[in-house]
Write a protein that holds these residues in place. Structure first.
Motif, mmCIF file in Angstrom:
data_model
loop_
_atom_site.group_PDB
_atom_site.id
_atom_site.type_symbol
_atom_site.label_atom_id
_atom_site.label_comp_id
_atom_site.label_asym_id
_atom_site.label_seq_id
_atom_site.Cartn_x
_atom_site.Cartn_y
_atom_site.Cartn_z
ATOM 1 N N VAL A 1 35.015 -53.122 28.203
ATOM 2 C CA VAL A 1 34.027 -53.209 27.122
ATOM 3 C C VAL A 1 34.555 -54.105 26.009
ATOM 4 O O VAL A 1 33.809 -54.931 25.442
ATOM 5 C CB VAL A 1 33.678 -51.808 26.586
ATOM 6 C CG1 VAL A 1 32.838 -51.911 25.313
ATOM 7 C CG2 VAL A 1 32.922 -51.005 27.643
ATOM 8 N N CYS A 2 35.844 -53.958 25.663
ATOM 9 C CA CYS A 2 36.449 -54.813 24.638
ATOM 10 C C CYS A 2 36.358 -56.285 25.039
ATOM 11 O O CYS A 2 36.028 -57.146 24.217
ATOM 12 C CB CYS A 2 37.910 -54.426 24.408
ATOM 13 S SG CYS A 2 38.128 -52.898 23.480
ATOM 14 N N LEU B 1 32.763 -57.454 24.619
ATOM 15 C CA LEU B 1 32.387 -57.645 23.222
ATOM 16 C C LEU B 1 33.028 -58.902 22.640
ATOM 17 O O LEU B 1 32.424 -59.589 21.806
ATOM 18 C CB LEU B 1 32.783 -56.423 22.396
ATOM 19 C CG LEU B 1 31.982 -55.147 22.668
ATOM 20 C CD1 LEU B 1 32.498 -53.993 21.820
ATOM 21 C CD2 LEU B 1 30.493 -55.371 22.398
ATOM 22 N N ARG C 1 31.044 -61.970 21.023
ATOM 23 C CA ARG C 1 31.333 -62.573 19.721
ATOM 24 C C ARG C 1 31.422 -64.088 19.838
ATOM 25 O O ARG C 1 30.890 -64.828 19.002
ATOM 26 C CB ARG C 1 32.635 -62.014 19.164
ATOM 27 C CG ARG C 1 32.936 -62.444 17.722
ATOM 28 C CD ARG C 1 34.347 -62.074 17.317
ATOM 29 N NE ARG C 1 35.325 -62.825 18.106
ATOM 30 C CZ ARG C 1 35.640 -64.097 17.887
ATOM 31 N NH1 ARG C 1 35.040 -64.783 16.917
ATOM 32 N NH2 ARG C 1 36.542 -64.711 18.638
ATOM 33 N N PHE D 1 22.847 -49.955 26.192
ATOM 34 C CA PHE D 1 23.962 -49.677 25.295
ATOM 35 C C PHE D 1 24.814 -50.932 25.083
ATOM 36 O O PHE D 1 25.148 -51.295 23.951
ATOM 37 C CB PHE D 1 24.818 -48.549 25.865
ATOM 38 C CG PHE D 1 26.093 -48.300 25.106
ATOM 39 C CD1 PHE D 1 26.078 -47.572 23.930
ATOM 40 C CD2 PHE D 1 27.294 -48.805 25.578
ATOM 41 C CE1 PHE D 1 27.251 -47.349 23.221
ATOM 42 C CE2 PHE D 1 28.474 -48.585 24.885
ATOM 43 C CZ PHE D 1 28.450 -47.856 23.697
ATOM 44 N N LEU D 2 25.154 -51.616 26.157
ATOM 45 C CA LEU D 2 26.014 -52.793 26.059
ATOM 46 C C LEU D 2 25.320 -53.945 25.336
ATOM 47 O O LEU D 2 25.945 -54.666 24.546
ATOM 48 C CB LEU D 2 26.456 -53.230 27.454
ATOM 49 C CG LEU D 2 27.422 -52.273 28.174
ATOM 50 C CD1 LEU D 2 27.647 -52.721 29.609
ATOM 51 C CD2 LEU D 2 28.750 -52.174 27.426
ATOM 52 N N GLY E 1 23.008 -53.599 23.037
ATOM 53 C CA GLY E 1 22.981 -53.220 21.629
ATOM 54 C C GLY E 1 24.293 -53.510 20.931
ATOM 55 O O GLY E 1 24.325 -54.035 19.809
ATOM 56 N N LYS E 2 25.417 -53.180 21.588
ATOM 57 C CA LYS E 2 26.730 -53.432 20.998
ATOM 58 C C LYS E 2 27.012 -54.931 20.898
ATOM 59 O O LYS E 2 27.635 -55.398 19.929
ATOM 60 C CB LYS E 2 27.818 -52.739 21.814
ATOM 61 C CG LYS E 2 27.782 -51.219 21.716
ATOM 62 C CD LYS E 2 27.929 -50.764 20.279
ATOM 63 C CE LYS E 2 27.832 -49.264 20.127
ATOM 64 N NZ LYS E 2 27.908 -48.847 18.701
ATOM 65 N N ALA E 3 26.561 -55.690 21.883
ATOM 66 C CA ALA E 3 26.747 -57.142 21.836
ATOM 67 C C ALA E 3 25.959 -57.753 20.681
ATOM 68 O O ALA E 3 26.457 -58.638 19.965
ATOM 69 C CB ALA E 3 26.322 -57.771 23.163
ATOM 70 N N GLU F 1 25.122 -56.203 17.937
ATOM 71 C CA GLU F 1 25.842 -55.820 16.721
ATOM 72 C C GLU F 1 26.999 -56.770 16.459
ATOM 73 O O GLU F 1 27.207 -57.224 15.330
ATOM 74 C CB GLU F 1 26.382 -54.394 16.848
ATOM 75 C CG GLU F 1 25.358 -53.301 16.642
ATOM 76 C CD GLU F 1 26.004 -51.928 16.616
ATOM 77 O OE1 GLU F 1 27.218 -51.852 16.320
ATOM 78 O OE2 GLU F 1 25.307 -50.940 16.888
ATOM 79 N N GLU F 2 27.769 -57.047 17.491
ATOM 80 C CA GLU F 2 28.947 -57.909 17.336
ATOM 81 C C GLU F 2 28.537 -59.302 16.881
ATOM 82 O O GLU F 2 29.162 -59.885 15.984
ATOM 83 C CB GLU F 2 29.704 -57.979 18.667
ATOM 84 C CG GLU F 2 31.092 -58.536 18.564
ATOM 85 C CD GLU F 2 32.048 -57.640 17.810
ATOM 86 O OE1 GLU F 2 32.984 -58.176 17.191
ATOM 87 O OE2 GLU F 2 31.862 -56.401 17.832
ATOM 88 N N ARG G 1 25.233 -51.485 9.250
ATOM 89 C CA ARG G 1 26.318 -52.358 9.710
ATOM 90 C C ARG G 1 25.824 -53.754 10.035
ATOM 91 O O ARG G 1 26.517 -54.730 9.793
ATOM 92 C CB ARG G 1 26.993 -51.742 10.943
ATOM 93 C CG ARG G 1 28.192 -52.561 11.430
ATOM 94 C CD ARG G 1 29.026 -51.819 12.450
ATOM 95 N NE ARG G 1 30.160 -52.634 12.888
ATOM 96 C CZ ARG G 1 30.166 -53.373 13.976
ATOM 97 N NH1 ARG G 1 29.090 -53.413 14.753
ATOM 98 N NH2 ARG G 1 31.239 -54.076 14.306
#
Length: 379
Positions: free
Chosen positions: A33-34, A37, A41, A87-88, A90-92, A94-95, A224
Protein backbone atom coordinates in the motif's frame (compact mmCIF):
# COMPACT_ATOMS: atom_id res chain seq x y z
CA UNK A 1 -5.67 -36.36 9.02
CA UNK A 2 -8.15 -33.58 9.50
CA UNK A 3 -7.09 -30.61 11.62
CA UNK A 4 -9.85 -31.34 14.11
CA UNK A 5 -8.37 -34.84 14.65
CA UNK A 6 -5.03 -33.45 15.79
CA UNK A 7 -4.18 -33.28 19.51
CA UNK A 8 -5.37 -30.09 21.21
CA UNK A 9 -1.79 -28.92 21.86
CA UNK A 10 -0.92 -29.39 18.18
CA UNK A 11 -4.05 -27.47 17.11
CA UNK A 12 -3.10 -24.59 19.42
CA UNK A 13 0.41 -24.54 17.95
CA UNK A 14 -0.98 -24.44 14.41
CA UNK A 15 -3.37 -21.65 15.38
CA UNK A 16 -0.49 -19.54 16.70
CA UNK A 17 1.54 -20.22 13.56
CA UNK A 18 -1.34 -19.22 11.28
CA UNK A 19 -1.79 -16.01 13.23
CA UNK A 20 1.90 -15.22 12.84
CA UNK A 21 1.64 -15.93 9.11
CA UNK A 22 -1.34 -13.56 8.84
CA UNK A 23 0.61 -10.91 10.76
CA UNK A 24 3.47 -11.23 8.28
CA UNK A 25 1.06 -10.99 5.37
CA UNK A 26 -0.50 -7.85 6.88
CA UNK A 27 2.94 -6.22 7.00
CA UNK A 28 3.54 -7.14 3.36
CA UNK A 29 0.16 -5.70 2.42
CA UNK A 30 0.97 -2.44 4.20
CA UNK A 31 4.33 -2.21 2.42
CA UNK A 32 2.56 -2.68 -0.91
CA UNK A 33 0.00 0.00 0.00
CA UNK A 34 2.88 2.38 0.83
CA UNK A 35 4.43 1.67 -2.57
CA UNK A 36 1.10 2.26 -4.28
CA UNK A 37 0.57 5.58 -2.48
CA UNK A 38 4.07 6.74 -3.40
CA UNK A 39 3.31 5.99 -7.05
CA UNK A 40 0.00 7.86 -6.67
CA UNK A 41 1.88 10.88 -5.28
CA UNK A 42 4.25 10.84 -8.25
CA UNK A 43 1.28 10.62 -10.62
CA UNK A 44 -0.21 13.61 -8.80
CA UNK A 45 2.94 15.65 -9.47
CA UNK A 46 2.85 14.68 -13.16
CA UNK A 47 -0.86 15.57 -13.36
CA UNK A 48 -0.17 18.98 -11.87
CA UNK A 49 2.69 19.67 -14.24
CA UNK A 50 0.61 18.62 -17.25
CA UNK A 51 -2.52 20.46 -16.11
CA UNK A 52 -4.46 17.20 -15.90
CA UNK A 53 -7.52 17.11 -13.59
CA UNK A 54 -7.11 15.42 -10.21
CA UNK A 55 -9.61 12.66 -10.94
CA UNK A 56 -10.06 10.58 -14.08
CA UNK A 57 -13.28 8.66 -13.61
CA UNK A 58 -12.69 6.54 -16.71
CA UNK A 59 -9.43 5.29 -15.20
CA UNK A 60 -11.13 4.73 -11.84
CA UNK A 61 -13.85 2.66 -13.52
CA UNK A 62 -11.13 0.52 -15.12
CA UNK A 63 -9.55 -0.02 -11.67
CA UNK A 64 -12.91 -1.14 -10.28
CA UNK A 65 -13.35 -3.55 -13.20
CA UNK A 66 -9.82 -4.90 -12.84
CA UNK A 67 -10.25 -5.59 -9.13
CA UNK A 68 -13.62 -7.21 -9.69
CA UNK A 69 -12.32 -9.49 -12.44
CA UNK A 70 -9.22 -10.45 -10.43
CA UNK A 71 -11.41 -11.29 -7.43
CA UNK A 72 -13.54 -13.64 -9.52
CA UNK A 73 -10.45 -15.40 -10.91
CA UNK A 74 -9.22 -15.95 -7.36
CA UNK A 75 -12.56 -17.33 -6.25
CA UNK A 76 -13.31 -14.26 -4.11
CA UNK A 77 -16.46 -12.22 -3.87
CA UNK A 78 -16.40 -9.57 -6.61
CA UNK A 79 -17.81 -7.04 -4.13
CA UNK A 80 -14.72 -7.52 -1.95
CA UNK A 81 -12.49 -6.55 -4.86
CA UNK A 82 -14.55 -3.49 -5.69
CA UNK A 83 -14.61 -2.38 -2.04
CA UNK A 84 -10.84 -2.72 -1.88
CA UNK A 85 -10.52 -0.72 -5.11
CA UNK A 86 -12.75 2.01 -3.67
CA UNK A 87 -10.57 2.25 -0.56
CA UNK A 88 -7.31 2.39 -2.52
CA UNK A 89 -8.64 4.93 -5.02
CA UNK A 90 -9.83 7.13 -2.16
CA UNK A 91 -6.41 7.03 -0.49
CA UNK A 92 -4.68 7.75 -3.80
CA UNK A 93 -6.92 10.78 -4.39
CA UNK A 94 -6.12 11.99 -0.86
CA UNK A 95 -2.40 11.65 -1.51
CA UNK A 96 -2.58 13.54 -4.79
CA UNK A 97 -4.94 16.19 -3.41
CA UNK A 98 -2.71 16.95 -0.43
CA UNK A 99 0.15 17.67 -2.85
CA UNK A 100 -2.03 19.67 -5.23
CA UNK A 101 -3.60 21.71 -2.41
CA UNK A 102 -0.19 23.05 -1.35
CA UNK A 103 0.58 24.44 -4.81
CA UNK A 104 0.33 28.21 -5.21
CA UNK A 105 1.43 30.14 -8.28
CA UNK A 106 1.46 33.67 -6.82
CA UNK A 107 3.87 35.58 -4.59
CA UNK A 108 4.33 34.64 -0.95
CA UNK A 109 2.19 36.89 1.22
CA UNK A 110 2.78 38.25 4.71
CA UNK A 111 -0.38 36.91 6.34
CA UNK A 112 -2.07 37.50 9.68
CA UNK A 113 -4.84 35.15 10.83
CA UNK A 114 -7.13 36.81 13.39
CA UNK A 115 -8.65 34.00 15.43
CA UNK A 116 -5.82 31.71 14.41
CA UNK A 117 -6.08 29.50 17.49
CA UNK A 118 -9.63 28.36 16.72
CA UNK A 119 -10.50 25.34 14.60
CA UNK A 120 -10.91 27.02 11.20
CA UNK A 121 -8.30 29.62 12.09
CA UNK A 122 -5.71 26.90 12.54
CA UNK A 123 -6.88 25.16 9.37
CA UNK A 124 -6.45 28.26 7.19
CA UNK A 125 -3.12 29.07 8.88
CA UNK A 126 -1.79 25.59 8.11
CA UNK A 127 -3.12 25.76 4.58
CA UNK A 128 -1.45 29.11 3.89
CA UNK A 129 1.83 28.07 5.49
CA UNK A 130 1.79 24.95 3.33
CA UNK A 131 1.61 27.22 0.27
CA UNK A 132 4.70 29.09 1.41
CA UNK A 133 3.10 32.21 2.88
CA UNK A 134 4.56 33.85 6.02
CA UNK A 135 1.87 33.28 8.64
CA UNK A 136 1.38 34.80 12.10
CA UNK A 137 -1.74 34.62 14.25
CA UNK A 138 -3.54 36.95 16.63
CA UNK A 139 -5.87 35.34 19.16
CA UNK A 140 -6.31 36.12 22.88
CA UNK A 141 -6.95 32.44 23.62
CA UNK A 142 -4.30 30.84 25.88
CA UNK A 143 -4.16 27.79 23.59
CA UNK A 144 -0.77 26.80 22.19
CA UNK A 145 -0.26 26.75 18.41
CA UNK A 146 2.77 26.10 16.24
CA UNK A 147 2.67 29.55 14.61
CA UNK A 148 4.23 32.86 15.54
CA UNK A 149 1.72 34.67 17.77
CA UNK A 150 1.33 38.44 18.13
CA UNK A 151 -0.22 40.02 21.22
CA UNK A 152 -1.64 43.15 19.57
CA UNK A 153 -3.05 43.84 16.12
CA UNK A 154 -1.46 47.21 15.44
CA UNK A 155 1.88 46.69 13.69
CA UNK A 156 1.31 43.25 12.19
CA UNK A 157 -2.12 44.13 10.84
CA UNK A 158 -0.92 47.36 9.26
CA UNK A 159 2.00 45.68 7.50
CA UNK A 160 0.21 42.48 6.44
CA UNK A 161 -0.49 41.76 2.77
CA UNK A 162 -3.43 39.58 3.75
CA UNK A 163 -5.51 39.39 6.94
CA UNK A 164 -7.79 36.39 7.39
CA UNK A 165 -10.58 36.91 9.92
CA UNK A 166 -11.62 33.56 11.43
CA UNK A 167 -13.65 34.62 14.45
CA UNK A 168 -17.20 33.84 15.68
CA UNK A 169 -19.84 35.44 13.49
CA UNK A 170 -21.23 37.53 16.35
CA UNK A 171 -17.94 39.42 16.82
CA UNK A 172 -16.75 39.60 13.21
CA UNK A 173 -18.22 43.07 12.61
CA UNK A 174 -16.33 44.50 15.59
CA UNK A 175 -13.06 42.97 14.34
CA UNK A 176 -13.59 44.44 10.87
CA UNK A 177 -14.30 47.85 12.42
CA UNK A 178 -11.07 47.65 14.43
CA UNK A 179 -9.04 46.74 11.35
CA UNK A 180 -10.54 49.64 9.42
CA UNK A 181 -9.75 52.03 12.28
CA UNK A 182 -6.13 50.82 12.20
CA UNK A 183 -5.96 51.86 8.56
CA UNK A 184 -4.83 48.49 7.23
CA UNK A 185 -3.91 48.54 3.56
CA UNK A 186 -3.74 44.79 2.88
CA UNK A 187 -6.65 42.59 1.84
CA UNK A 188 -8.99 41.57 4.66
CA UNK A 189 -10.82 38.28 4.06
CA UNK A 190 -13.55 37.16 6.46
CA UNK A 191 -14.75 33.56 6.40
CA UNK A 192 -18.04 33.64 8.31
CA UNK A 193 -20.69 31.02 7.62
CA UNK A 194 -23.28 33.77 7.03
CA UNK A 195 -22.86 37.11 5.30
CA UNK A 196 -25.98 39.26 5.24
CA UNK A 197 -25.76 40.19 8.95
CA UNK A 198 -22.43 41.85 8.07
CA UNK A 199 -23.57 43.52 4.88
CA UNK A 200 -24.29 47.04 6.14
CA UNK A 201 -20.98 47.10 8.02
CA UNK A 202 -19.15 45.59 5.05
CA UNK A 203 -20.56 48.14 2.61
CA UNK A 204 -19.68 51.04 4.90
CA UNK A 205 -16.14 49.80 5.53
CA UNK A 206 -15.52 49.21 1.83
CA UNK A 207 -16.54 52.82 1.21
CA UNK A 208 -13.92 53.82 3.78
CA UNK A 209 -11.31 51.92 1.76
CA UNK A 210 -11.17 48.55 3.52
CA UNK A 211 -10.24 45.91 0.94
CA UNK A 212 -12.76 43.42 2.28
CA UNK A 213 -13.43 40.02 0.71
CA UNK A 214 -16.04 37.55 1.97
CA UNK A 215 -15.61 33.84 1.44
CA UNK A 216 -16.95 30.69 3.09
CA UNK A 217 -15.20 27.30 3.19
CA UNK A 218 -17.98 24.73 3.45
CA UNK A 219 -16.14 22.17 5.59
CA UNK A 220 -14.81 21.69 9.09
CA UNK A 221 -11.39 22.17 10.60
CA UNK A 222 -10.50 18.46 10.52
CA UNK A 223 -10.43 18.40 6.72
CA UNK A 224 -7.33 16.81 5.19
CA UNK A 225 -7.96 17.27 1.48
CA UNK A 226 -10.02 19.76 -0.52
CA UNK A 227 -11.14 17.33 -3.21
CA UNK A 228 -14.92 17.43 -3.52
CA UNK A 229 -15.22 20.35 -1.07
CA UNK A 230 -16.78 23.73 -1.84
CA UNK A 231 -15.62 27.27 -1.13
CA UNK A 232 -18.04 30.13 -1.83
CA UNK A 233 -16.78 33.60 -2.74
CA UNK A 234 -19.16 36.56 -2.45
CA UNK A 235 -18.94 38.97 -5.35
CA UNK A 236 -19.31 42.35 -3.61
CA UNK A 237 -15.54 42.83 -3.17
CA UNK A 238 -13.27 44.69 -5.56
CA UNK A 239 -12.44 42.42 -8.47
CA UNK A 240 -8.67 42.54 -7.97
CA UNK A 241 -8.96 41.77 -4.24
CA UNK A 242 -11.37 38.92 -4.85
CA UNK A 243 -8.97 37.44 -7.40
CA UNK A 244 -6.15 37.39 -4.84
CA UNK A 245 -8.19 35.46 -2.27
CA UNK A 246 -9.74 33.20 -4.88
CA UNK A 247 -6.27 32.62 -6.28
CA UNK A 248 -5.20 31.01 -3.00
CA UNK A 249 -7.45 28.09 -3.92
CA UNK A 250 -7.38 28.27 -7.72
CA UNK A 251 -4.87 25.45 -8.15
CA UNK A 252 -6.33 23.21 -5.45
CA UNK A 253 -8.84 20.42 -5.87
CA UNK A 254 -11.67 22.43 -4.27
CA UNK A 255 -14.81 23.49 -6.13
CA UNK A 256 -14.98 27.31 -6.22
CA UNK A 257 -18.40 28.97 -6.44
CA UNK A 258 -19.25 32.68 -6.84
CA UNK A 259 -22.47 34.37 -5.72
CA UNK A 260 -23.84 37.38 -3.88
CA UNK A 261 -24.03 37.51 -0.08
CA UNK A 262 -27.83 37.48 -0.24
CA UNK A 263 -27.89 34.37 -2.42
CA UNK A 264 -25.26 32.74 -0.20
CA UNK A 265 -27.38 33.17 2.93
CA UNK A 266 -30.56 32.08 1.13
CA UNK A 267 -28.90 28.78 0.22
CA UNK A 268 -27.22 28.40 3.61
CA UNK A 269 -30.66 28.62 5.22
CA UNK A 270 -31.30 25.19 3.70
CA UNK A 271 -27.82 23.70 3.26
CA UNK A 272 -26.82 24.50 6.85
CA UNK A 273 -29.84 25.82 8.74
CA UNK A 274 -32.46 23.27 7.74
CA UNK A 275 -29.99 20.38 7.81
CA UNK A 276 -28.89 21.24 11.33
CA UNK A 277 -32.46 21.75 12.53
CA UNK A 278 -33.65 18.46 11.04
CA UNK A 279 -30.86 16.55 12.76
CA UNK A 280 -31.38 18.34 16.06
CA UNK A 281 -35.13 17.66 15.89
CA UNK A 282 -34.38 13.99 15.18
CA UNK A 283 -32.05 13.80 18.21
CA UNK A 284 -34.51 15.65 20.43
CA UNK A 285 -37.36 13.36 19.40
CA UNK A 286 -35.27 10.28 20.20
CA UNK A 287 -34.37 11.71 23.61
CA UNK A 288 -38.09 12.07 24.44
CA UNK A 289 -38.55 8.32 24.04
CA UNK A 290 -38.02 5.76 26.80
CA UNK A 291 -35.20 4.04 24.86
CA UNK A 292 -31.55 5.04 25.02
CA UNK A 293 -29.32 5.33 21.96
CA UNK A 294 -27.53 2.04 22.59
CA UNK A 295 -30.82 0.14 22.71
CA UNK A 296 -31.83 1.66 19.38
CA UNK A 297 -28.46 0.97 17.75
CA UNK A 298 -28.73 -2.65 18.82
CA UNK A 299 -31.60 -3.18 16.37
CA UNK A 300 -30.69 -0.47 13.84
CA UNK A 301 -31.19 -0.94 10.13
CA UNK A 302 -29.24 0.74 7.34
CA UNK A 303 -31.29 3.95 7.25
CA UNK A 304 -31.18 4.53 11.01
CA UNK A 305 -27.45 3.78 11.13
CA UNK A 306 -26.71 6.34 8.43
CA UNK A 307 -28.97 8.94 10.03
CA UNK A 308 -27.71 8.48 13.59
CA UNK A 309 -24.10 8.80 12.40
CA UNK A 310 -24.83 12.20 10.87
CA UNK A 311 -26.91 13.30 13.85
CA UNK A 312 -24.14 12.36 16.28
CA UNK A 313 -21.71 14.49 14.29
CA UNK A 314 -24.12 17.44 14.37
CA UNK A 315 -24.78 17.22 18.12
CA UNK A 316 -21.04 17.03 18.79
CA UNK A 317 -20.43 20.40 17.13
CA UNK A 318 -20.05 23.79 18.82
CA UNK A 319 -23.51 24.81 20.17
CA UNK A 320 -22.61 28.50 20.02
CA UNK A 321 -21.74 28.29 16.32
CA UNK A 322 -24.86 26.30 15.52
CA UNK A 323 -27.01 28.81 17.40
CA UNK A 324 -25.47 31.66 15.42
CA UNK A 325 -26.19 29.86 12.14
CA UNK A 326 -29.87 29.85 13.07
CA UNK A 327 -30.13 33.20 14.86
CA UNK A 328 -28.17 35.34 12.38
CA UNK A 329 -29.81 34.07 9.19
CA UNK A 330 -32.84 36.10 8.11
CA UNK A 331 -34.27 33.05 6.33
CA UNK A 332 -34.50 30.93 9.51
CA UNK A 333 -38.15 31.82 10.28
CA UNK A 334 -39.19 30.79 6.77
CA UNK A 335 -37.12 27.61 6.98
CA UNK A 336 -38.75 26.80 10.31
CA UNK A 337 -42.21 27.23 8.78
CA UNK A 338 -41.33 24.82 5.98
CA UNK A 339 -40.08 22.28 8.50
CA UNK A 340 -43.26 22.51 10.60
CA UNK A 341 -45.43 22.38 7.48
CA UNK A 342 -43.68 19.27 6.18
CA UNK A 343 -43.99 17.47 9.53
CA UNK A 344 -47.67 18.40 9.77
CA UNK A 345 -48.32 17.11 6.25
CA UNK A 346 -46.67 13.73 6.88
CA UNK A 347 -48.39 13.27 10.24
CA UNK A 348 -51.79 14.30 8.89
CA UNK A 349 -51.55 11.75 6.06
CA UNK A 350 -50.78 9.00 8.59
CA UNK A 351 -53.37 10.08 11.16
CA UNK A 352 -56.13 10.27 8.53
CA UNK A 353 -55.03 7.01 6.90
CA UNK A 354 -54.48 8.88 3.63
CA UNK A 355 -52.09 6.54 1.84
CA UNK A 356 -52.65 8.32 -1.46
CA UNK A 357 -51.37 11.65 -0.11
CA UNK A 358 -48.43 9.93 1.64
CA UNK A 359 -47.47 8.17 -1.59
CA UNK A 360 -47.89 11.31 -3.68
CA UNK A 361 -45.61 13.35 -1.39
CA UNK A 362 -43.03 10.60 -1.23
CA UNK A 363 -42.91 10.37 -5.02
CA UNK A 364 -42.75 14.16 -5.37
CA UNK A 365 -39.85 14.24 -2.88
CA UNK A 366 -38.08 11.52 -4.84
CA UNK A 367 -38.53 13.49 -8.07
CA UNK A 368 -37.27 16.70 -6.43
CA UNK A 369 -34.13 15.03 -5.06
CA UNK A 370 -33.49 12.79 -8.08
CA UNK A 371 -34.89 14.56 -11.16
CA UNK A 372 -33.35 12.02 -13.57
CA UNK A 373 -34.24 8.90 -11.58
CA UNK A 374 -37.04 6.90 -13.15
CA UNK A 375 -37.80 4.34 -10.45
CA UNK A 376 -37.99 4.98 -6.69
CA UNK A 377 -35.20 3.62 -4.52
CA UNK A 378 -36.31 3.45 -0.91
CA UNK A 379 -33.87 1.83 1.59
Amino acid sequence: MRTNDLPIAHQASLLDQHRRDIEALDRRILHLVCERLELARQIGELKKGAGVPLRNFKVEAEVYRRFGDASKLLGLDEVLGRDLAKFLIGKAVEEQAVYRDTVYQGNALKTLVVGGKGGMGQWIARFLRGQGHRVTVFDPSPAEVDFAVVDVLDNDAVTADLIIVAVPMSVCAAVLEELADLGVTGIVAEMCGLKVHLQSVSDRLRERGLRLVSFHPLFGSNLRMLSGRTIVFCDEARREDLEVVRGLFADTSARLVDMSSIEHDRRMGLVLGLTHLANLVFARALSHSSLNADELSEVAGVTFTKQIRTTREVTAENPGLYFEIQALNESTPETGRWLRQALDEWLKAVETNDESAFTQWMVSCRDYLNPTQEEPTIP
